[in-house]
Motif scaffolding. Structure first.
Motif, mmCIF file in Angstrom:
data_model
loop_
_atom_site.group_PDB
_atom_site.id
_atom_site.type_symbol
_atom_site.label_atom_id
_atom_site.label_comp_id
_atom_site.label_asym_id
_atom_site.label_seq_id
_atom_site.Cartn_x
_atom_site.Cartn_y
_atom_site.Cartn_z
ATOM 1 N N ALA A 184 0.862 -1.180 0.000
ATOM 2 C CA ALA A 184 0.000 0.000 0.000
ATOM 3 C C ALA A 184 0.896 1.226 0.000
ATOM 4 O O ALA A 184 1.887 1.279 0.729
ATOM 5 C CB ALA A 184 -0.894 0.003 1.233
ATOM 6 N N VAL A 185 0.555 2.191 -0.829
ATOM 7 C CA VAL A 185 1.357 3.412 -0.931
ATOM 8 C C VAL A 185 0.455 4.631 -0.826
ATOM 9 O O VAL A 185 -0.736 4.554 -1.083
ATOM 10 C CB VAL A 185 2.158 3.471 -2.252
ATOM 11 N N SER A 186 1.045 5.741 -0.470
ATOM 12 C CA SER A 186 0.300 6.990 -0.375
ATOM 13 C C SER A 186 1.112 8.120 -0.996
ATOM 14 O O SER A 186 0.870 8.547 -2.107
ATOM 15 C CB SER A 186 -0.039 7.306 1.083
ATOM 16 N N GLY A 187 2.137 8.579 -0.257
ATOM 17 C CA GLY A 187 2.977 9.658 -0.759
ATOM 18 C C GLY A 187 3.710 9.313 -2.047
ATOM 19 O O GLY A 187 4.082 10.211 -2.810
ATOM 20 N N ALA A 188 3.907 8.021 -2.303
ATOM 21 C CA ALA A 188 4.608 7.603 -3.520
ATOM 22 C C ALA A 188 3.809 7.921 -4.777
ATOM 23 O O ALA A 188 4.371 7.942 -5.883
ATOM 24 C CB ALA A 188 4.901 6.105 -3.473
ATOM 25 N N LEU A 189 2.497 8.166 -4.620
ATOM 26 C CA LEU A 189 1.651 8.461 -5.782
ATOM 27 C C LEU A 189 0.953 9.813 -5.710
ATOM 28 O O LEU A 189 0.661 10.411 -6.747
ATOM 29 C CB LEU A 189 0.581 7.374 -5.951
ATOM 30 N N THR A 190 0.690 10.310 -4.513
ATOM 31 C CA THR A 190 -0.087 11.542 -4.364
ATOM 32 C C THR A 190 0.597 12.727 -5.028
ATOM 33 O O THR A 190 1.719 13.096 -4.685
ATOM 34 C CB THR A 190 -0.322 11.864 -2.874
ATOM 35 N N GLY A 191 -0.090 13.292 -6.009
ATOM 36 C CA GLY A 191 0.406 14.490 -6.675
ATOM 37 C C GLY A 191 1.610 14.287 -7.567
ATOM 38 O O GLY A 191 2.220 15.261 -8.028
ATOM 39 N N LYS A 192 1.964 13.044 -7.850
ATOM 40 C CA LYS A 192 3.154 12.767 -8.664
ATOM 41 C C LYS A 192 2.808 12.845 -10.157
ATOM 42 O O LYS A 192 1.871 12.203 -10.620
ATOM 43 C CB LYS A 192 3.715 11.380 -8.347
#
Length: 217
Positions: A184-192
């Motif tokens: 599970a990822v969050s910051g790795a995808l948010t806004g990228k």
């Protein structure tokens, strides 16, 4: 089937939860967890309704963090409960058996507890420090995952176990060698801006590793 790549929503000064979710869906995300900790249940319900419509548009699945009544009200695919949230047995009385329920774990004892409660999958972590969560449990690191997953295999537990907590695409090759079902990822995808490429590379890496766990429908 439980997807092997989970996205956990987060907001920022530039993006709302819904905007972040839509960006990830546009980039190819298929399993979205709406995680809102700073708003009231009625506010989360409104967000969940909108998030569910977005997920339907992209043929993705929505999981609600922490709010069993909300997950039931919007006919979400699932509910995820943290270690300090309601226990799964009690939540199941609210949601019924049609909603998949996952639970967080930090130790092998937590995993055993989640299994006893009837969890459909387990989110094990954190892998490293993450500022998306307050009151963070002890960091596991690669060694921690390896030790716990060895215990899982020896005990014959076959639930899908998802690594969580500060994970980046570069972490997947070594993490998945431990026998984890997914991440599970969050910051790795948010806004990228390169979210599509990141998702594609993570799915490609996941496919390289056989699944030890029994898949739930």
């Amino acid at each position: 089937m439980i997807d092997r790549l989970h996205y956990i929503s987060q907001s920022s000064s530039e993006l709302s939860h819904l905007e972040a979710i839509e960006q990830v869906l546009n980039a190819g995300g298929k399993w979205i967890q709406l995680r809102v900790k700073d708003q009231t249940e009625p506010e989360v319900l409104n967000l969940a309704k909108a998030a569910n419509e977005l997920c339907k548009k992209f043929a993705a699945r929505l999981v609600i963090n922490d709010f069993p009544d909300v997950s039931k009200a919007v006919f979400a695919h699932g509910l995820h409960l943290g270690l300090n949230d309601m226990n799964i047995i009690k939540a199941r009385l609210i949601t019924g058996n049609k909603i998949m329920i996952g639970g967080t774990a930090n130790t092998f004892a937590d995993i055993q507890k989640r299994v006893a409660e009837g969890a459909d999958y387990i989110g094990l972590g954190p892998y490293r420090f993450t500022d998306t969560k307050q009151n963070l449990s002890p960091i596991l690191g690669l060694k921690g995952y390896a030790e716990i997953m060895e215990q899982v295999k020896k005990s014959g537990i076959h639930l899908p176990i998802i690594a969580i907590g500060g994970i980046t695409p570069e972490d997947l090759p070594e993490l998945l060698k431990t026998g984890l079902y997914g991440v599970a990822v969050s910051g790795a995808l948010t806004g990228k801006s390169d979210a599509r490429e990141r998702i594609k590379s993570m799915y490609a890496e996941l496919e390289k590793h056989p699944v030890y766990h029994t898949l739930n429908p």
